[in-house]
Design a protein around this motif. Structure first.
Motif, PDB file in Angstrom:
ATOM      1  N   ASP A 173      45.020 -31.743  52.043  1.00 58.73           N
ATOM      2  CA  ASP A 173      45.124 -32.235  50.661  1.00 58.73           C
ATOM      3  C   ASP A 173      44.314 -33.514  50.465  1.00 58.73           C
ATOM      4  O   ASP A 173      43.789 -33.758  49.371  1.00 58.73           O
ATOM      5  CB  ASP A 173      46.589 -32.488  50.293  1.00 58.73           C
ATOM      6  N   TYR A 174      44.208 -34.331  51.508  1.00 60.79           N
ATOM      7  CA  TYR A 174      43.398 -35.555  51.407  1.00 60.79           C
ATOM      8  C   TYR A 174      41.943 -35.195  51.135  1.00 60.79           C
ATOM      9  O   TYR A 174      41.291 -35.789  50.275  1.00 60.79           O
ATOM     10  CB  TYR A 174      43.524 -36.360  52.702  1.00 60.79           C
ATOM     11  N   TRP A 175      41.414 -34.228  51.876  1.00 58.18           N
ATOM     12  CA  TRP A 175      40.027 -33.818  51.657  1.00 58.18           C
ATOM     13  C   TRP A 175      39.833 -33.255  50.254  1.00 58.18           C
ATOM     14  O   TRP A 175      38.823 -33.511  49.601  1.00 58.18           O
ATOM     15  CB  TRP A 175      39.626 -32.780  52.705  1.00 58.18           C
ATOM     16  N   VAL A 176      40.803 -32.485  49.774  1.00 58.59           N
ATOM     17  CA  VAL A 176      40.705 -31.935  48.422  1.00 58.59           C
ATOM     18  C   VAL A 176      40.691 -33.062  47.393  1.00 58.59           C
ATOM     19  O   VAL A 176      39.903 -33.045  46.438  1.00 58.59           O
ATOM     20  CB  VAL A 176      41.863 -30.956  48.156  1.00 58.59           C
ATOM     21  N   THR A 177      41.535 -34.057  47.590  1.00 57.46           N
ATOM     22  CA  THR A 177      41.576 -35.192  46.662  1.00 57.46           C
ATOM     23  C   THR A 177      40.244 -35.927  46.616  1.00 57.46           C
ATOM     24  O   THR A 177      39.740 -36.274  45.542  1.00 57.46           O
ATOM     25  CB  THR A 177      42.700 -36.166  47.068  1.00 57.46           C
ATOM     26  N   GLU A 178      39.661 -36.153  47.787  1.00 53.64           N
ATOM     27  CA  GLU A 178      38.382 -36.868  47.825  1.00 53.64           C
ATOM     28  C   GLU A 178      37.254 -36.011  47.244  1.00 53.64           C
ATOM     29  O   GLU A 178      36.348 -36.526  46.588  1.00 53.64           O
ATOM     30  CB  GLU A 178      38.053 -37.282  49.257  1.00 53.64           C
ATOM     31  N   ALA A 179      37.313 -34.714  47.470  1.00 53.89           N
ATOM     32  CA  ALA A 179      36.305 -33.826  46.883  1.00 53.89           C
ATOM     33  C   ALA A 179      36.387 -33.868  45.361  1.00 53.89           C
ATOM     34  O   ALA A 179      35.363 -33.843  44.671  1.00 53.89           O
ATOM     35  CB  ALA A 179      36.498 -32.404  47.396  1.00 53.89           C
ATOM     36  N   LYS A 180      37.586 -33.916  44.829  1.00 50.39           N
ATOM     37  CA  LYS A 180      37.750 -33.997  43.377  1.00 50.39           C
ATOM     38  C   LYS A 180      37.149 -35.280  42.824  1.00 50.39           C
ATOM     39  O   LYS A 180      36.589 -35.295  41.718  1.00 50.39           O
ATOM     40  CB  LYS A 180      39.227 -33.907  43.006  1.00 50.39           C
ATOM     41  N   LYS A 181      37.252 -36.371  43.558  1.00 58.66           N
ATOM     42  CA  LYS A 181      36.645 -37.628  43.104  1.00 58.66           C
ATOM     43  C   LYS A 181      35.132 -37.473  42.960  1.00 58.66           C
ATOM     44  O   LYS A 181      34.520 -38.068  42.067  1.00 58.66           O
ATOM     45  CB  LYS A 181      36.955 -38.754  44.088  1.00 58.66           C
ATOM     46  N   LEU A 182      34.537 -36.675  43.840  1.00 59.29           N
ATOM     47  CA  LEU A 182      33.097 -36.420  43.779  1.00 59.29           C
ATOM     48  C   LEU A 182      32.756 -35.336  42.758  1.00 59.29           C
ATOM     49  O   LEU A 182      31.596 -34.956  42.623  1.00 59.29           O
ATOM     50  CB  LEU A 182      32.582 -36.002  45.158  1.00 59.29           C
ATOM     51  N   HIS A 183      33.783 -34.827  42.077  1.00 57.73           N
ATOM     52  CA  HIS A 183      33.632 -33.720  41.121  1.00 57.73           C
ATOM     53  C   HIS A 183      33.002 -32.510  41.806  1.00 57.73           C
ATOM     54  O   HIS A 183      32.173 -31.808  41.230  1.00 57.73           O
ATOM     55  CB  HIS A 183      32.811 -34.160  39.905  1.00 57.73           C
ATOM     56  N   ALA A 184      33.424 -32.300  43.078  1.00 57.00           N
ATOM     57  CA  ALA A 184      32.944 -31.158  43.849  1.00 57.00           C
ATOM     58  C   ALA A 184      33.872 -29.967  43.626  1.00 57.00           C
ATOM     59  O   ALA A 184      35.072 -30.132  43.375  1.00 57.00           O
ATOM     60  CB  ALA A 184      32.879 -31.504  45.329  1.00 57.00           C
ATOM     61  N   GLN A 185      33.299 -28.792  43.741  1.00 58.62           N
ATOM     62  CA  GLN A 185      34.081 -27.578  43.534  1.00 58.62           C
ATOM     63  C   GLN A 185      34.277 -26.778  44.825  1.00 58.62           C
ATOM     64  O   GLN A 185      34.963 -25.767  44.825  1.00 58.62           O
ATOM     65  CB  GLN A 185      33.390 -26.684  42.494  1.00 58.62           C
ATOM     66  N   TYR A 186      33.672 -27.228  45.918  1.00 53.27           N
ATOM     67  CA  TYR A 186      33.855 -26.527  47.184  1.00 53.27           C
ATOM     68  C   TYR A 186      33.667 -27.505  48.341  1.00 53.27           C
ATOM     69  O   TYR A 186      33.098 -28.587  48.187  1.00 53.27           O
ATOM     70  CB  TYR A 186      32.904 -25.339  47.321  1.00 53.27           C
ATOM     71  N   ILE A 187      34.219 -27.116  49.492  1.00 51.05           N
ATOM     72  CA  ILE A 187      34.122 -27.916  50.714  1.00 51.05           C
ATOM     73  C   ILE A 187      33.514 -27.048  51.803  1.00 51.05           C
ATOM     74  O   ILE A 187      33.949 -25.909  52.028  1.00 51.05           O
ATOM     75  CB  ILE A 187      35.503 -28.425  51.169  1.00 51.05           C
ATOM     76  N   VAL A 188      32.485 -27.560  52.473  1.00 52.17           N
ATOM     77  CA  VAL A 188      31.891 -26.884  53.629  1.00 52.17           C
ATOM     78  C   VAL A 188      32.379 -27.600  54.884  1.00 52.17           C
ATOM     79  O   VAL A 188      32.163 -28.804  55.044  1.00 52.17           O
ATOM     80  CB  VAL A 188      30.353 -26.901  53.561  1.00 52.17           C
ATOM     81  N   LEU A 189      33.067 -26.871  55.756  1.00 52.17           N
ATOM     82  CA  LEU A 189      33.616 -27.452  56.976  1.00 52.17           C
ATOM     83  C   LEU A 189      32.728 -27.094  58.158  1.00 52.17           C
ATOM     84  O   LEU A 189      32.606 -25.925  58.534  1.00 52.17           O
ATOM     85  CB  LEU A 189      35.038 -26.935  57.212  1.00 52.17           C
ATOM     86  N   ALA A 190      32.105 -28.126  58.759  1.00 50.11           N
ATOM     87  CA  ALA A 190      31.192 -27.932  59.892  1.00 50.11           C
ATOM     88  C   ALA A 190      31.839 -28.501  61.148  1.00 50.11           C
ATOM     89  O   ALA A 190      31.560 -29.635  61.539  1.00 50.11           O
ATOM     90  CB  ALA A 190      29.844 -28.588  59.607  1.00 50.11           C
ATOM     91  N   THR A 191      32.740 -27.724  61.756  1.00 53.85           N
ATOM     92  CA  THR A 191      33.371 -28.129  63.013  1.00 53.85           C
ATOM     93  C   THR A 191      32.793 -27.363  64.196  1.00 53.85           C
ATOM     94  O   THR A 191      32.707 -27.881  65.302  1.00 53.85           O
ATOM     95  CB  THR A 191      34.897 -27.908  62.932  1.00 53.85           C
ATOM     96  N   PHE A 192      32.366 -26.137  63.956  1.00 57.91           N
ATOM     97  CA  PHE A 192      31.732 -25.313  64.990  1.00 57.91           C
ATOM     98  C   PHE A 192      30.280 -25.757  65.210  1.00 57.91           C
ATOM     99  O   PHE A 192      29.513 -25.080  65.861  1.00 57.91           O
ATOM    100  CB  PHE A 192      31.794 -23.838  64.549  1.00 57.91           C
TER     101      PHE A 192
END
Length: 711
Positions: free
Chosen positions: A63-82
């Motif tokens: 939820d923290y990442w979603v909150t910060e993405a919303k501040k950037l007015h982003a509509q998606y998150i790309v997770l690069a862990t691999f």
């Protein structure tokens, strides 16, 4: 396993879909949040369990990442862990041995959190094993070939491309089977193993809602092409000028918000340049390009303080102008709209146009002009009203000679001043249905007729033939005032040199004819700038049945075999007259940077037009010469824009086509940032002419910005 279930056999052939409903959420998006977060996030871990424990103990929350993405007015998150340089960790409880995988389902939690917020999660996947032991003691490896070999039932070396391709392939299948609500995959490079085993076909068959994005490669089956941040742009935020993939392909620009450091958290709290990153965000939106912004999440998922500060700033900043960014396309490209790019008096910016109302447009001034006037090509739109988008205050404007001119401007925003422009449609443009097209060369399937069909899904291709001509047959003699051209944005991925920029028109000539056989001399010729967006060629007021555009060269150099001599035009049109065109035609401008400067083209002083000015050598006899200056047999007024920051007048001799035409005096202008005009009236020949200024002083000529010719 899915392979055993026969999915490979049943998979359909891959489709290179330019448009598909699965892309709708990406096309409707403005931005995404890119998170490189894994075992090697500082402080780095070499034990998978210890890393997971510290992530959880640190309070990681999707939820923290979603909150910060919303501040950037982003509509998606790309997770690069691999990611290959982050230890190849998999943030989900995998049944496949071979690299770190967690017992807690971080990926599943993120997918659920983004879905609840109306967003999407996209998973980064790679084919690259080359960093399999980076950051480890000798003899240690991030990849467990023995474990995977036992699982696969045969020997597999994960440190090889083919072996790692098999490992990552199985992980694709596992993720696809487990997470139906995933938005798709963001893929770094490609793998022959994947191709040999029909991976992409299987994804389309199993999860037709998934999108595929590819990093720095225009792989046809991918829905979106992602381009990493480049530097050396002018201005610095104008990343889109170097995008090498032509729309209407979905395009994404990936850039780091921290000023320095890796794409992942290395223990530093780097600053974030507000002006640069706001400029990137708006410039991308004004080019129908998605901004994928990288933030360096720490082990617990939180962001360093300076990135948090930027997120909070951008949240409030974008709220003020969001209506001019969301629900829009880039203006001046294939969706219509006012011309973006380099405007008057050093200004630069982009325009946006509403997806649902083409009469609603926005001008984003990212670099303000040196004065209080803004002059933009109107592209045939009849402007009804202009307001400051933030305040709603009315803005004074006039229209004429193809331009919208805003006057009395002040109170510029430090990053993006936005004007709302309400129009009453377009006028003075011949409908494509009223004329026919032909060309001297065309590639198969890309005939000349589609260069004026009004559709951005089709384009004319010159089959890498230069010179090449496009001819417009109007059916009868009609007034002709200008040509407008939307070129495909085929470009090198960064500005390598002044001569190797893009597959855009460079040198051109325009001819008119009554019968399509007798053309006479060119009525216009010159050089189009290597700039994105619609380009215009103004013509002397005339009437003709046939109009021919001859392209003699493009900006791409021979060293760029992909783009050399390539020319693709989405659309073009002929203007019969300007909006409010009961005024004399505008002067023709010839920038100094497009001529022959005996010295250097500089940009270290403000207020110049175009991309620079000529600073001649400090010597008597140094010169600035313009060739291809259009004349129509008679006297014209030449205007030389100059700056003289010295305290003494400088003089130069003027020659026209090699003949002496007098001496000009260039008085001091208070500073090198202050510009003035010097004029002369001279006769020109019909067709092209050469104008030259030669210094009569040891200090050379003044700095020369451009030559204007008023007929």
């Amino acid at each position: 396993m899915l392979v055993a279930a026969g999915l490979v056999v049943a998979a359909p052939s891959a489709n290179a879909d330019l448009q598909n409903p699965r892309q709708d959420f990406l096309r409707a998006s403005t931005a995404g949040l890119f998170l490189h977060w894994g075992e090697r996030t500082s402080p780095a871990h070499t034990d998978c369990g210890a890393w997971e424990s510290d992530v959880t103990k640190g309070g990681w929350s999707a939820d923290y990442w979603v909150t910060e993405a919303k501040k950037l007015h982003a509509q998606y998150i790309v997770l690069a862990t691999f990611h290959s340089r982050l230890g190849y960790a998999r943030p989900w409880p995998s049944a496949i041995p071979g690299s770190c995988h967690t017992t807690r389902d971080f990926l599943g939690e993120l997918i659920a959190a983004t879905k609840k917020a109306g967003m999407r999660t996209i998973l980064y996947m790679t084919n690259d094993p080359q960093w399999h032991n980076e950051g480890l003691p000798a003899g240690k490896d991030w990849l467990d070939s023995a474990g995977f070999s036992k699982y696969a039932g045969h020997k597999v070396d994960l440190t090889t491309n083919n072996g790692f391709g098999e490992f990552s392939y199985d992980n694709f299948l596992e993720v696809m089977d487990r997470y139906p609500d995933l938005g798709g995959f963001w893929i770094d490079n490609d793998s022959q193993y994947w191709l040999d085993h029909n991976l992409y076909q299987q994804i389309q068959a199993k999860r037709p809602n998934y999108t595929l994005s590819n990093n720095n490669e225009d792989t046809p089956i991918m829905d979106m092409v992602s381009n990493e941040q480049k530097t050396g742009m002018t201005p610095a935020y104008d990343y889109p000028q170097a995008v090498w993939t032509a729309a209407p392909r979905l395009i994404e620009a990936d850039y780091k918000l921290p000023d320095t450091g890796a794409w992942w958290y290395t223990g530093t709290d780097s600053t974030v340049d507000k002006g640069l990153n706001v400029g990137r965000y708006i410039a991308n939106a004004g080019s129908s390009i998605k901004s994928l912004m990288d933030e360096t999440a720490m082990v617990n998922g939180k962001f360093p303080s300076k990135q948090l500060d930027y997120n909070n700033f951008l949240n409030g900043y974008l709220d003020q102008i969001w209506g001019s960014v969301t629900g829009t396309e880039g203006g001046g490209y294939m969706y219509g709209g006012l011309q973006p790019g380099f405007w008057n008096d050093g200004s630069q910016g982009v325009t946006t146009i509403s997806k649902t109302n083409p009469d609603l447009q926005f001008v984003h001034v990212l670099t303000k002009p040196s004065g209080s006037t803004l002059k933009i090509r109107d592209n045939g739109y009849q402007v009804a009203k202009v307001t400051n988008f933030r305040t709603g205050a009315s803005v004074s404007f006039t229209q004429g000679n193809g331009y919208l001119t805003l006057t009395g401007l002040s109170g510029w925003d430090p990053y993006d001043t936005v004007f709302q422009v309400d129009t009453n449609g377009r006028s003075g443009i011949y409908p494509a249905s009223t004329y026919t097209m032909s060309a001297t060369a065309s590639a198969s399937g890309h005939a000349a007729s589609v260069a004026a069909d009004g559709s951005y899904l089709t384009y004319w291709d010159n089959n890498k033939t230069l010179p090449v001509s496009l001819t417009y047959n109007l059916g009868s003699s009609k007034p002709v005032q200008y040509l407008a051209i939307n070129q495909r944005e085929d470009s090198v991925s960064y500005a390598r040199s002044a001569t190797e920029q893009s597959a855009r028109i460079k040198a051109y000539k325009v001819f008119v004819s009554a019968n399509g056989t007798d053309w006479g001399s060119a009525v216009a010729s010159g050089t189009l700038p290597s700039h994105r967006g619609v380009q215009f060629i103004d013509l002397p007021t005339t009437s003709a049945r046939y109009v021919k555009l001859e392209v003699d060269s493009t900006w791409a150099a021979s060293s760029d075999s992909t783009h050399y001599k390539l020319l693709r035009i989405d659309d073009s049109w002929i203007g019969s007259n300007y909006v409010g065109a009961a005024t004399p035609p505008a002067a023709d401008r010839y920038e100094a940077e497009n001529g022959a400067c005996q010295g250097t083209i500089d940009s270290n002083h403000t207020g110049y037009s175009g991309t620079g000015f000529c600073n001649t050598t400090n010597a008597t006899g140094s010169s600035m010469e313009w060739t291809g200056v259009q004349g129509f047999s008679g006297d014209v007024t030449l205007t030389f824009r100059y700056a003289n920051g010295t305290t003494t007048t400088r003089t130069a001799t003027l020659t026209v086509n090699g003949a002496a035409a007098g001496t000009l005096s260039f008085a001091p202008t208070a500073s090198w940032d202050t510009w003035a005009d010097a004029t002369a009236t001279v006769p020109l020949n019909a067709g092209t002419n050469t104008i030259r200024l030669t210094s009569a002083d040891a200090g050379g000529t003044p700095n020369l910005d451009y030559l204007e010719v008023a007929h």
